[in-house]
Design an enzyme around this catalytic site. Structure first.
Site, PDB file in Angstrom:
ATOM      1  N   LYS A 104     -20.225  -4.758 -89.874  1.00 18.51           N
ATOM      2  CA  LYS A 104     -19.792  -5.965 -89.089  1.00 18.51           C
ATOM      3  C   LYS A 104     -18.064  -6.059 -89.595  1.00 18.51           C
ATOM      4  O   LYS A 104     -17.951  -5.367 -90.356  1.00 18.51           O
ATOM      5  CB  LYS A 104     -20.447  -7.247 -89.761  1.00 18.51           C
ATOM      6  CG  LYS A 104     -20.168  -7.479 -91.298  1.00 18.51           C
ATOM      7  CD  LYS A 104     -20.732  -8.884 -91.331  1.00 18.51           C
ATOM      8  CE  LYS A 104     -20.420  -9.470 -92.901  1.00 18.51           C
ATOM      9  NZ  LYS A 104     -20.136  -8.525 -93.741  1.00 18.51           N
ATOM     10  N   ASP A 138     -24.106 -18.298 -97.896  1.00 19.00           N
ATOM     11  CA  ASP A 138     -23.348 -19.505 -97.983  1.00 19.00           C
ATOM     12  C   ASP A 138     -23.325 -20.379 -96.457  1.00 19.00           C
ATOM     13  O   ASP A 138     -24.241 -21.404 -96.584  1.00 19.00           O
ATOM     14  CB  ASP A 138     -21.899 -19.061 -98.264  1.00 19.00           C
ATOM     15  CG  ASP A 138     -20.980 -20.484 -98.608  1.00 19.00           C
ATOM     16  OD1 ASP A 138     -21.523 -21.756 -98.316  1.00 19.00           O
ATOM     17  OD2 ASP A 138     -20.048 -20.166 -99.118  1.00 19.00           O
TER      18      ASP A 138
END
Length: 311
Positions: free
Chosen positions: A191, A221
């Protein structure tokens, strides 16, 4: 041996105390009107081997100060040895200088904990293994992989159809450790992160078509990385995507994002005390590290090896 806890994760501390078959130590951690933190140890600890369980999770600075002040209180109360048990180590993602004129906050926090008077640190799945070297005292970094592996084996009857996936290049070692547990194949999500809190999935390295994919990471998160990775895996033919993450930070709208995602399930540990929103989420499940932490505490107290806990 005596076990005490701050306010960050009382539920885990109580579970660890039950595993050790000892009562949780009596200590008051409260605030004055101006929000200063005050700690009072309410039992004799002179000459005792003391363990303080405190995750430095949200609110990170408050829980860190609680830990530092508790360490000081035990030191001044003549405890023989003080071990800080920190299941989730806040500031761990600030382990290096990402650009000029920036701090290495993880090192600063390690210095603060050491200077407060702790003798040893016991933690779990540090974001970067080199953080152990930030401490000038013995530090054991436990791994949650054994706990996750047991859950995977109970969940999947056909382990031959499972592929373990790292959501980025940096997590390959962690993913490989789990894959070795049941001889599974490994895949990687490549990514590109455009800006903080967002990620763009580029491509999948490895064969995932027709497979049950297990995404493995240390921290979730915002949840953006996981959701994007799940989309990419399913687009490449994966049958299902489940995520196993050690530390469920889940800040902001993460719970809603994951609840509405294509993830079959997000499995997190109780290193951070889950909120009611997390507990109520339809596709988020919590597994406990209490036995792992309790066994590590027991072996530390009796001067036994903890190395087998890493296997």
């Amino acid at each position: 041996m005596k076990l005490f806890a701050g306010n960050s994760n009382r539920v885990l501390a109580e579970a660890v105390a039950r595993y050790l078959n000892i009562p949780l130590g009596k200590a008051t951690v409260r605030r004055f009107a101006d929000q200063e933190i005050f700690v009072e140890i309410q039992e004799n600890v002179r000459g005792e081997d003391v363990f303080i369980l405190q995750s430095t999770s949200f609110p990170t600075n408050d829980h860190l100060m609680e830990l530092l002040i508790m360490i000081d209180a035990f030191m001044r109360s003549s405890a023989k040895r003080i071990t800080a048990v920190i299941p989730y180590f806040g500031y761990a993602r600030q382990d290096r200088r990402a650009s000029g004129r920036t701090p290495i906050s993880a090192k600063l926090v390690a210095n603060m904990i050491t200077r407060a008077g702790v003798d040893r640190v016991l933690t779990l799945d540090l974001h970067a293994g080199q953080i152990q070297g930030f401490f000038d005292i013995p530090t054991d970094n436990l791994f949650s992989v054994p706990v996750m592996a047991r859950d995977v084996k109970a969940k999947y009857k056909q382990l031959g159809n499972v592929v373990v996936v790292s959501p980025d290049i940096g997590g390959v070692v962690r993913a490989r450790a789990l894959a070795k547990r049941f001889d599974a194949q490994l895949a990687i999500v490549d990514k590109r992160r455009e800006r903080p809190g967002e990620s763009e999935v580029m491509n999948i390295i490895g064969a995932v078509a027709g497979k049950d994919c297990l995404l493995i990471d240390d921290i979730v998160d915002s949840g953006g990385t996981l959701c994007n990775a799940a989309d990419a895996l399913l687009a490449n033919g994966a049958t299902s995507v489940t995520a196993y993450i050690t530390h469920g930070v889940l800040s902001g709208g993460a719970v809603a994002r994951i609840s509405g995602s294509k993830l079959q399930e997000l499995v997190i540990t109780d290193s951070i005390q889950p909120t009611q929103g997390v507990l109520d989420a339809p596709n988020i499940r919590v597994i406990s590290i209490a036995d792992l932490m309790g066994e590590a505490i027991s072996r530390t107290a009796t001067e036994e090896s903890v190395s087998s806990l890493f296997d």
